[in-house]
Scaffold this motif. Sequence first.
Motif, PDB file in Angstrom:
ATOM      1  N   VAL A  44       1.554   6.705  -6.933  1.00 40.42           N
ATOM      2  CA  VAL A  44       0.441   7.572  -7.328  1.00 40.42           C
ATOM      3  C   VAL A  44       0.734   9.026  -6.948  1.00 40.42           C
ATOM      4  O   VAL A  44       0.505   9.946  -7.738  1.00 40.42           O
ATOM      5  CB  VAL A  44      -0.885   7.076  -6.703  1.00 40.42           C
ATOM      6  CG1 VAL A  44      -2.008   8.086  -6.920  1.00 40.42           C
ATOM      7  CG2 VAL A  44      -1.265   5.716  -7.279  1.00 40.42           C
ATOM      8  N   ASN A  45       1.260   9.237  -5.763  1.00 42.21           N
ATOM      9  CA  ASN A  45       1.556  10.599  -5.311  1.00 42.21           C
ATOM     10  C   ASN A  45       2.722  11.234  -6.063  1.00 42.21           C
ATOM     11  O   ASN A  45       2.863  12.457  -6.055  1.00 42.21           O
ATOM     12  CB  ASN A  45       1.828  10.626  -3.811  1.00 42.21           C
ATOM     13  CG  ASN A  45       0.575  10.343  -3.010  1.00 42.21           C
ATOM     14  OD1 ASN A  45      -0.535  10.593  -3.457  1.00 42.21           O
ATOM     15  ND2 ASN A  45       0.756   9.791  -1.814  1.00 42.21           N
ATOM     16  N   ALA A  87       0.832  -1.207   0.000  1.00 39.76           N
ATOM     17  CA  ALA A  87       0.000   0.000   0.000  1.00 39.76           C
ATOM     18  C   ALA A  87       0.863   1.252   0.000  1.00 39.76           C
ATOM     19  O   ALA A  87       0.584   2.215  -0.725  1.00 39.76           O
ATOM     20  CB  ALA A  87      -0.937   0.002   1.198  1.00 39.76           C
ATOM     21  N   GLY A  88       1.925   1.256   0.798  1.00 37.90           N
ATOM     22  CA  GLY A  88       2.816   2.408   0.840  1.00 37.90           C
ATOM     23  C   GLY A  88       3.484   2.679  -0.487  1.00 37.90           C
ATOM     24  O   GLY A  88       3.589   3.840  -0.919  1.00 37.90           O
ATOM     25  N   HIS A 108       0.811   3.985  -3.000  1.00 36.66           N
ATOM     26  CA  HIS A 108       0.515   5.393  -2.712  1.00 36.66           C
ATOM     27  C   HIS A 108       1.676   6.296  -3.121  1.00 36.66           C
ATOM     28  O   HIS A 108       1.452   7.386  -3.664  1.00 36.66           O
ATOM     29  CB  HIS A 108       0.184   5.586  -1.240  1.00 36.66           C
ATOM     30  CG  HIS A 108      -1.149   5.044  -0.859  1.00 36.66           C
ATOM     31  ND1 HIS A 108      -1.479   4.694   0.412  1.00 36.66           N
ATOM     32  CD2 HIS A 108      -2.251   4.778  -1.604  1.00 36.66           C
ATOM     33  CE1 HIS A 108      -2.723   4.240   0.447  1.00 36.66           C
ATOM     34  NE2 HIS A 108      -3.208   4.275  -0.771  1.00 36.66           N
TER      35      HIS A 108
END
Length: 101
Positions: free
Chosen positions: A90-91, A83-84, A87
């Motif tokens: 995406v960020n 998940a990290g 993210h």
Amino acid sequence: MVELICGPAYATDRDMTLIFEMYAYANHNAAVATTTRSWLARSRESLALHFTPGVARALDALIEGWPMHRRFDAAPLNRQLVAGVVHAVVNAASVLPDEQL
């Protein structure tokens, strides 16, 4: 994305075996290489409906690669790590180069 990478929906053990065999055979057969490239392109194109082309390419690599590692690792994937990383990718959209799909 995390469930796709960590969960059972991406591919069964048999599917993973066939994917590995397809990749290996694509190195020796032009028609299979073309099919493989087309399959990878469709995956990136579907991700590009929701993300920039650069992010789509990076996420596609995670979706393809992490299940391969999962297949051979003794321990399950760490969902928090996955998940990290998702993210973070995406960020990072604003600093990633724009890719052609």
